[in-house]
Design a protein around this motif. Structure first.
Motif, short mmCIF file in Angstrom:
data_model
loop_
_atom_site.label_atom_id
_atom_site.label_comp_id
_atom_site.label_asym_id
_atom_site.label_seq_id
_atom_site.Cartn_x
_atom_site.Cartn_y
_atom_site.Cartn_z
N GLN A 9 104.45 48.46 97.17
CA GLN A 9 103.50 48.84 96.13
C GLN A 9 102.93 47.59 95.51
OE1 GLN A 9 105.00 51.50 93.08
NE2 GLN A 9 102.93 52.20 92.63
N LYS A 13 98.04 49.78 92.83
CA LYS A 13 97.88 50.59 94.03
C LYS A 13 99.05 51.54 94.20
CE LYS A 13 95.08 47.29 96.65
NZ LYS A 13 94.91 46.61 97.96
N GLN A 14 98.85 52.55 95.03
CA GLN A 14 99.92 53.49 95.31
C GLN A 14 100.91 52.88 96.30
OE1 GLN A 14 98.07 57.17 96.64
NE2 GLN A 14 98.10 57.98 94.56
N ARG A 15 102.13 53.38 96.23
CA ARG A 15 103.13 52.94 97.18
C ARG A 15 102.73 53.41 98.58
NH1 ARG A 15 108.70 52.88 94.66
NH2 ARG A 15 108.08 54.99 94.05
#
Length: 117
Positions: free
Chosen positions: A39, A43-45
């Motif tokens: 991650q 930002k998204q994982r």
């Protein structure tokens, strides 16, 4: 409940290498597909790589040819060898069962990887 401890992160220059380790407990490690996730800030994982108990691997396009995932079922341990690192690889890296919903979406602390340009 799965417990994981990630280690091996650090600060490295662009083009350098790091090897991450993941020690897992609380599960029958050899029964599960395992994955490395990351991650980045804001930002998204995302899933970086996964490996079946038998050693079959998959990789995100962004790391193919540079990262290698492996596991040692006898030691309940998984690894991620990262070569030719780029600044865009900078993120907190986590290991977990894949998919993590199988263990109630429980996560460890992760290990920070920072790649300087």
């Amino acid at each position: 409940q799965v417990q994981v401890v990630e280690s091996g992160g650090g600060l490295v220059q662009s083009g350098g290498s790091l090897r991450l380790s993941c020690a897992a407990s609380g599960i029958i490690f050899g029964l599960y597909v395992m994955g490395w996730y990351r991650q980045a800030p804001g930002k998204q994982r995302e899933l970086v790589a996964s490996i079946t108990s038998g050693g079959r691997t998959t990789y995100a396009d962004s790391v193919k040819g540079r990262f290698t995932i492996s596991r040692d079922n006898a030691k309940n341990t998984m690894y991620l060898q990262m070569n030719s690192l780029k600044p865009e690889d900078t993120a907190v890296y986590y290991c977990n069962v894949h998919p993590p919903v199988l263990v109630g979406d429980s996560w460890g602390q992760g290990t920070q990887v920072t790649v300087s340009s």
